[in-house]
Design a protein around this motif. Structure first.
Motif, PDB file in Angstrom:
ATOM      1  N   GLN A  96       0.834  -1.197   0.000  1.00 29.50           N
ATOM      2  CA  GLN A  96       0.000   0.000   0.000  1.00 29.50           C
ATOM      3  C   GLN A  96       0.871   1.251   0.000  1.00 29.50           C
ATOM      4  O   GLN A  96       1.818   1.368   0.778  1.00 29.50           O
ATOM      5  CB  GLN A  96      -0.921   0.006   1.233  1.00 29.50           C
ATOM      6  CG  GLN A  96      -1.975   1.112   1.235  1.00 29.50           C
ATOM      7  CD  GLN A  96      -1.552   2.368   1.995  1.00 29.50           C
ATOM      8  OE1 GLN A  96      -0.651   2.322   2.835  1.00 29.50           O
ATOM      9  NE2 GLN A  96      -2.197   3.492   1.695  1.00 29.50           N
ATOM     10  N   SER A  97       0.589   2.181  -0.918  1.00 30.74           N
ATOM     11  CA  SER A  97       1.292   3.461  -1.003  1.00 30.74           C
ATOM     12  C   SER A  97       2.801   3.228  -1.137  1.00 30.74           C
ATOM     13  O   SER A  97       3.249   2.603  -2.097  1.00 30.74           O
ATOM     14  CB  SER A  97       0.935   4.326   0.213  1.00 30.74           C
ATOM     15  OG  SER A  97       1.274   5.667   0.008  1.00 30.74           O
ATOM     16  N   THR A 121      -3.735   1.599  -3.513  1.00 28.79           N
ATOM     17  CA  THR A 121      -3.490   3.055  -3.547  1.00 28.79           C
ATOM     18  C   THR A 121      -1.997   3.318  -3.784  1.00 28.79           C
ATOM     19  O   THR A 121      -1.317   3.928  -2.955  1.00 28.79           O
ATOM     20  CB  THR A 121      -3.973   3.753  -2.252  1.00 28.79           C
ATOM     21  OG1 THR A 121      -3.310   3.226  -1.103  1.00 28.79           O
ATOM     22  CG2 THR A 121      -5.470   3.574  -2.076  1.00 28.79           C
ATOM     23  N   ILE A 155      -6.547  13.282   2.396  1.00 24.23           N
ATOM     24  CA  ILE A 155      -6.487  12.346   1.255  1.00 24.23           C
ATOM     25  C   ILE A 155      -7.328  11.093   1.479  1.00 24.23           C
ATOM     26  O   ILE A 155      -7.390  10.219   0.614  1.00 24.23           O
ATOM     27  CB  ILE A 155      -5.032  11.963   0.916  1.00 24.23           C
ATOM     28  CG1 ILE A 155      -4.325  11.290   2.086  1.00 24.23           C
ATOM     29  CG2 ILE A 155      -4.264  13.176   0.450  1.00 24.23           C
ATOM     30  CD1 ILE A 155      -2.894  10.859   1.756  1.00 24.23           C
ATOM     31  N   SER A 156      -7.987  11.008   2.631  1.00 17.58           N
ATOM     32  CA  SER A 156      -8.944   9.946   2.915  1.00 17.58           C
ATOM     33  C   SER A 156     -10.115  10.581   3.664  1.00 17.58           C
ATOM     34  O   SER A 156     -10.288  10.381   4.863  1.00 17.58           O
ATOM     35  CB  SER A 156      -8.297   8.842   3.767  1.00 17.58           C
ATOM     36  OG  SER A 156      -8.313   7.597   3.129  1.00 17.58           O
ATOM     37  N   ARG A 207      -7.643   1.377  -6.185  1.00 18.09           N
ATOM     38  CA  ARG A 207      -7.558   2.769  -5.760  1.00 18.09           C
ATOM     39  C   ARG A 207      -8.889   3.212  -5.174  1.00 18.09           C
ATOM     40  O   ARG A 207      -9.915   2.544  -5.339  1.00 18.09           O
ATOM     41  CB  ARG A 207      -7.162   3.688  -6.914  1.00 18.09           C
ATOM     42  CG  ARG A 207      -8.214   3.800  -8.009  1.00 18.09           C
ATOM     43  CD  ARG A 207      -7.885   4.924  -8.986  1.00 18.09           C
ATOM     44  NE  ARG A 207      -7.927   6.228  -8.354  1.00 18.09           N
ATOM     45  CZ  ARG A 207      -9.012   7.017  -8.334  1.00 18.09           C
ATOM     46  NH1 ARG A 207     -10.138   6.624  -8.919  1.00 18.09           N
ATOM     47  NH2 ARG A 207      -8.979   8.194  -7.738  1.00 18.09           N
ATOM     48  N   ASP A 211      -9.566   9.349  -3.122  1.00 14.77           N
ATOM     49  CA  ASP A 211      -8.157   9.490  -2.721  1.00 14.77           C
ATOM     50  C   ASP A 211      -7.605  10.800  -3.261  1.00 14.77           C
ATOM     51  O   ASP A 211      -7.521  10.999  -4.476  1.00 14.77           O
ATOM     52  CB  ASP A 211      -7.353   8.308  -3.266  1.00 14.77           C
ATOM     53  CG  ASP A 211      -5.923   8.256  -2.727  1.00 14.77           C
ATOM     54  OD1 ASP A 211      -5.423   9.271  -2.217  1.00 14.77           O
ATOM     55  OD2 ASP A 211      -5.304   7.172  -2.836  1.00 14.77           O
ATOM     56  N   PHE A 213      -4.601  11.772  -3.082  1.00 10.49           N
ATOM     57  CA  PHE A 213      -3.177  11.649  -3.423  1.00 10.49           C
ATOM     58  C   PHE A 213      -2.989  10.809  -4.691  1.00 10.49           C
ATOM     59  O   PHE A 213      -2.351  11.247  -5.646  1.00 10.49           O
ATOM     60  CB  PHE A 213      -2.417  11.022  -2.254  1.00 10.49           C
ATOM     61  CG  PHE A 213      -0.924  11.111  -2.379  1.00 10.49           C
ATOM     62  CD1 PHE A 213      -0.260  12.309  -2.136  1.00 10.49           C
ATOM     63  CD2 PHE A 213      -0.166   9.999  -2.732  1.00 10.49           C
ATOM     64  CE1 PHE A 213       1.119  12.401  -2.249  1.00 10.49           C
ATOM     65  CE2 PHE A 213       1.204  10.082  -2.841  1.00 10.49           C
ATOM     66  CZ  PHE A 213       1.854  11.282  -2.602  1.00 10.49           C
ATOM     67  N   VAL A 214      -3.536   9.606  -4.695  1.00 11.49           N
ATOM     68  CA  VAL A 214      -3.444   8.740  -5.880  1.00 11.49           C
ATOM     69  C   VAL A 214      -4.708   8.947  -6.711  1.00 11.49           C
ATOM     70  O   VAL A 214      -5.747   8.322  -6.489  1.00 11.49           O
ATOM     71  CB  VAL A 214      -3.288   7.257  -5.491  1.00 11.49           C
ATOM     72  CG1 VAL A 214      -3.200   6.383  -6.739  1.00 11.49           C
ATOM     73  CG2 VAL A 214      -2.043   7.074  -4.623  1.00 11.49           C
ATOM     74  N   HIS A 239      -7.237   7.130   0.636  1.00  9.73           N
ATOM     75  CA  HIS A 239      -5.906   6.547   0.518  1.00  9.73           C
ATOM     76  C   HIS A 239      -5.714   5.335   1.418  1.00  9.73           C
ATOM     77  O   HIS A 239      -4.900   4.475   1.114  1.00  9.73           O
ATOM     78  CB  HIS A 239      -4.857   7.612   0.859  1.00  9.73           C
ATOM     79  CG  HIS A 239      -3.480   7.274   0.392  1.00  9.73           C
ATOM     80  ND1 HIS A 239      -3.157   7.131  -0.947  1.00  9.73           N
ATOM     81  CD2 HIS A 239      -2.326   7.032   1.075  1.00  9.73           C
ATOM     82  CE1 HIS A 239      -1.878   6.827  -1.062  1.00  9.73           C
ATOM     83  NE2 HIS A 239      -1.357   6.752   0.148  1.00  9.73           N
ATOM     84  N   TRP A 240      -6.471   5.261   2.516  1.00 11.53           N
ATOM     85  CA  TRP A 240      -6.371   4.118   3.442  1.00 11.53           C
ATOM     86  C   TRP A 240      -7.568   3.192   3.258  1.00 11.53           C
ATOM     87  O   TRP A 240      -8.319   2.919   4.195  1.00 11.53           O
ATOM     88  CB  TRP A 240      -6.242   4.619   4.875  1.00 11.53           C
ATOM     89  CG  TRP A 240      -4.852   5.071   5.180  1.00 11.53           C
ATOM     90  CD1 TRP A 240      -3.815   4.330   5.656  1.00 11.53           C
ATOM     91  CD2 TRP A 240      -4.324   6.391   4.991  1.00 11.53           C
ATOM     92  NE1 TRP A 240      -2.671   5.089   5.772  1.00 11.53           N
ATOM     93  CE2 TRP A 240      -2.952   6.364   5.377  1.00 11.53           C
ATOM     94  CE3 TRP A 240      -4.868   7.595   4.543  1.00 11.53           C
ATOM     95  CZ2 TRP A 240      -2.141   7.497   5.319  1.00 11.53           C
ATOM     96  CZ3 TRP A 240      -4.055   8.718   4.478  1.00 11.53           C
ATOM     97  CH2 TRP A 240      -2.713   8.659   4.869  1.00 11.53           C
TER      98      TRP A 240
END
Length: 271
Positions: A96-97, A121, A155-156, A207, A211, A213-214, A239-240
């Motif tokens: 993840q990430s 993500t 971002i979440s 994804r 999100d 960020f992504v 994101h999470w």
């Protein structure tokens, strides 16, 4: 007989009901630790085995690194490779990430052991290359729980207060300087990352539609480096995803594991 190597850090394992089931190796992301997978591991049940561990300087390994500068993507992938060597049978690697960068490297280095790769993500293997002003806010996160909470929420956006509290508590134990170093690791990425991934096996990219960020564009660019990737989106996820929607992510991974097993059996069947 497979020889299991000695792992010099804590590794948490669960077993599968079927001894022939694959093992899912879980590699967490920036600011997190192995407990971030708890809900998803519950969702996987005993249909697959799981192995997870803390990256250097996170979780139970906080403050253990003698030289933080030695923490590189190559070193992290080598460490993940040692974990794979301790596992009997086929392995599906989930990252993840930041963990997705490590996962891709270790999958490429162990094609005989890794039957599938899941990028959750993900960030690009070659790095995000954010500008200095954007990177500065991430570099300053260790020791600042309030900033960590705001960063995660940004971002979440659909994380609950309880989930944010839990994630923030995980990240508050960082030794000063660790966040800044890891930001450089994932932002700079792997030098010379190829346009086509060296990991040639089946790939699942997951994804979140929320999100921050992504983005969808970034996820598509990452997926395009692989041959015939399966790309999934949880529309209200951030994101999470594995914290927000652990059961949904677990179901996707189990479906992927089933498809990988079928593909592997087809390849092994006599003509």
């Amino acid at each position: 007989m497979q020889i299991r190597c000695l792992i010099e850090f804590p590794v948490v394992r669960t077993s599968a009901h079927d001894p022939n089931a694959p093992t899912v190796l879980l590699i967490h992301g920036f600011l997190d630790d192995l407990t971030v997978w708890d809900g998803m591991v519950d969702g996987l049940g005993d249909k697959v085995a799981t192995v997870r561990y803390d990256l250097p300087e996170f979780g139970r390994r906080a403050g253990t690194a003698r030289d933080t500068s030695a923490i590189t993507l190559a070193a992290l992938a080598a460490e993940a490779g040692a974990v794979i060597d301790s596992i009997a049978g086929p392995v599906i690697v989930v990252g993840q990430s930041l963990g997705s960068q490590i996962a891709e490297l270790v999958a490429a280095a162990h094609p005989d052991r890794v039957t599938g790769l899941v990028l959750l993500t993900p960030v690009p293997l070659g790095g995000t290359h954010l500008p200095d002003d954007a990177v500065a806010q991430f570099r300053a996160l260790d020791g600042d729980s309030a900033a960590q909470r705001l960063s995660r929420a940004a971002i979440s956006p659909h994380l609950t207060d309880a989930q944010l509290d839990r994630l923030t508590d995980i990240g508050r134990h960082l030794v000063p300087g660790v966040a800044a170093h890891y930001v450089d690791v994932w932002n700079n990425g792997a030098a010379g990352a190829p346009a086509v991934s060296a990991s040639a096996g089946p790939v699942l990219v997951i994804r979140g539609g929320a999100d921050g960020f992504v983005t969808g564009e970034l996820a598509d660019a990452i997926a395009s480096r692989f041959g015939r990737p399966d790309v999934r989106t949880i529309e209200s996820g951030g994101h999470w995803l594995h914290v927000e929607f652990p059961d949904a992510v677990a179901a996707m991974i189990l479906d992927f594991a089933d498809s990988v097993q079928v593909t592997t059996c087809e390849r092994q069947s006599p003509a």
